[in-house]
Design a protein around this motif. Structure first.
Motif, PDB file in Angstrom:
ATOM      1  N   ASP A 290       0.810  -1.217   0.000  1.00  0.00           N
ATOM      2  CA  ASP A 290       0.000   0.000   0.000  1.00  0.00           C
ATOM      3  C   ASP A 290       0.843   1.267   0.000  1.00  0.00           C
ATOM      4  N   GLU A 291       1.857   1.308   0.863  1.00  0.00           N
ATOM      5  CA  GLU A 291       2.580   2.561   1.045  1.00  0.00           C
ATOM      6  C   GLU A 291       3.985   2.285   1.565  1.00  0.00           C
ATOM      7  N   PHE A 292       4.960   3.079   1.066  1.00  0.00           N
ATOM      8  CA  PHE A 292       6.339   3.006   1.544  1.00  0.00           C
ATOM      9  C   PHE A 292       6.739   4.352   2.117  1.00  0.00           C
ATOM     10  N   SER A 293       7.766   4.347   2.978  1.00  0.00           N
ATOM     11  CA  SER A 293       8.330   5.609   3.446  1.00  0.00           C
ATOM     12  C   SER A 293       9.233   6.240   2.388  1.00  0.00           C
ATOM     13  N   GLU A 294       9.612   5.463   1.368  1.00  0.00           N
ATOM     14  CA  GLU A 294      10.404   5.973   0.244  1.00  0.00           C
ATOM     15  C   GLU A 294       9.881   5.347  -1.046  1.00  0.00           C
ATOM     16  N   VAL A 295      10.197   5.990  -2.180  1.00  0.00           N
ATOM     17  CA  VAL A 295       9.769   5.455  -3.468  1.00  0.00           C
ATOM     18  C   VAL A 295      10.586   4.210  -3.799  1.00  0.00           C
ATOM     19  N   ILE A 296       9.877   3.144  -4.172  1.00  0.00           N
ATOM     20  CA  ILE A 296      10.533   1.901  -4.603  1.00  0.00           C
ATOM     21  C   ILE A 296       9.836   1.417  -5.857  1.00  0.00           C
ATOM     22  N   VAL A 297      10.622   1.008  -6.836  1.00  0.00           N
ATOM     23  CA  VAL A 297      10.075   0.468  -8.076  1.00  0.00           C
ATOM     24  C   VAL A 297      10.032  -1.055  -7.961  1.00  0.00           C
ATOM     25  N   VAL A 298       8.826  -1.576  -7.976  1.00  0.00           N
ATOM     26  CA  VAL A 298       8.639  -3.025  -7.882  1.00  0.00           C
ATOM     27  C   VAL A 298       8.048  -3.473  -9.207  1.00  0.00           C
ATOM     28  N   GLU A 299       8.927  -3.841 -10.142  1.00  0.00           N
ATOM     29  CA  GLU A 299       8.442  -4.122 -11.493  1.00  0.00           C
ATOM     30  C   GLU A 299       8.866  -5.473 -12.035  1.00  0.00           C
TER      31      GLU A 299
END
Length: 378
Positions: A290-299
């Motif tokens: 739902d939500e991270f404390s930082e941007v992460i690309v999970v692709e």
């Protein structure tokens, strides 16, 4: 043709059968919705605080609080009734609240009265407070614009329906108490941000309140006991394994990555070594990021598998810590004692016997976590 004596007897029976039960005008009734129980300062009496519905058209509000004292709950209720203009009836009781001191002494004597009362539903909620029940009900009445009893009931029902806490009604508490090998639990309420709220989960040893769990730990308990639908969970994972997937490089000293997920799942437990008291609990969950404390690309699957691995590892650690905490409390809400009892001859075991064994059990928590949706998350 029956004789006169027979006819007379039949008439008497008919009159008895058609006699009316005593009636009371509804304006003279106080219908108890919530019952708070405390012990008095000297410890010699019980003080009850009741939220009642009143149907007197001259009353300013539909509900009011009435207070009474006595040696028993029924005696305290009668005292409150004598001090008010209403006859108190328990037909619509939905919530019973125990002050901390009363809960620490044991709540079974108060529940016995409820179990014997045919007008009380076994689905009535039970809860504990870190204060006195009187404080919660009187302060809460001042802070909320609605019936404080209905407000508290709604808070508990919402948390239960969202799978954040396990069931905490009279039926569940009674069943858990009377089944050797498992201890009960109840939510703990307090005033938080000027409103009554559930702040933790109270843990019992038999019928005595002995400690509390955080709300996250209460969620883990619920996941262990029940199959749960998607519910929110916040976790702190090590940041280092995810650095290569963070497009915005962060050079600060943060070592953890805080995430919020929606999780559903269930557990299965078995006693794998009776002599060594070793258990295995398999926790199977599916989650959505739902939500991270930082941007992460999970692709791709590689990143997804990394999240599955780290979340499973974190949950295994937290289950292990939770078990040690409960062992220190000498309370077994997980119910590991039930699995041990089922392998004994005739399935017989006393609570005292399990108290001696419980501190020595070990549990292998194995979490199988599956990510069911992923993409770029911030």
């Amino acid at each position: 043709m029956p004789d006169k004596k027979t006819v007379f007897h039949l008439l008497i029976i008919l009159l008895l059968l058609t006699a009316c039960a005593p009636t009371r005008e509804i304006e003279r009734l106080g219908i108890i919705h919530t019952l708070g129980i405390d012990v008095t300062d000297d410890g010699q009496q019980i003080e009850t605080t009741m939220v009642i519905f009143q149907f007197d058209e001259q009353a300013a509000t539909l509900t009011k609080n009435v207070i009474g004292q006595g040696k028993t709950v029924r005696g305290a209720r009668n005292d409150a009734s004598n001090q008010s203009a209403y006859h108190l009836a328990s037909g619509q009781m939905q919530l019973q609240l125990f002050g901390k001191e009363a809960a620490e002494q044991g709540i079974l004597p108060y529940l016995n009265m409820l179990v014997r009362d045919a007008t009380v539903s076994d689905t009535m909620f039970l809860t504990v407070t870190n204060q006195t029940a009187k404080e919660i009900l009187t302060t809460g009445r001042e802070l909320t614009e609605i019936n404080i009893g209905q407000f508290l009931y709604g808070v508990i029902e919402q948390e239960k329906n969202e799978h954040k806490i396990p069931r905490s009604d009279l039926q569940m508490f009674s069943r858990t108490y009377f089944e050797p090998g498992q201890d009960p639990w109840l939510p703990v309420m307090d005033i938080e941000e000027e409103l009554p709220a559930i702040v933790s989960m109270g843990i019992f040893q038999d019928d005595r309140y002995v400690g509390e769990l955080s709300l996250k730990e209460a969620f883990y308990l619920n996941l262990f006991i029940n199959k749960i639908a998607p519910a929110p969970l916040e976790l702190s994972l090590p940041r280092e394994p995810f650095q290569d997937y963070m497009p915005e490089k962060n050079n600060d000293s943060e070592e953890s990555l805080d995430i919020k997920i929606q999780l559903k799942g269930n557990t299965k437990t078995k006693l794998v070594d009776k002599e060594e008291l070793r258990y295995q609990t398999n926790v199977k969950v599916q989650f959505r990021l739902d939500e991270f404390s930082e941007v992460i690309v999970v692709e791709d699957e590689k990143v997804a598998e990394l999240f599955e691995k780290e979340i499973a590892k974190k949950m295994e650690e937290e289950y292990g810590s939770l078990l040690r905490k409960l062992q220190d409390m000498q309370s077994d809400p997980f119910g590991f004692g039930k699995y041990y009892r089922l392998q004994k001859k005739n399935g017989e075991m006393t609570s005292d016997e399990w108290r001696e064994l419980y501190p020595d059990i070990s549990v292998d928590f194995n979490v199988d976590a599956e990510l069911i949706h992923y993409g770029t998350i911030q």
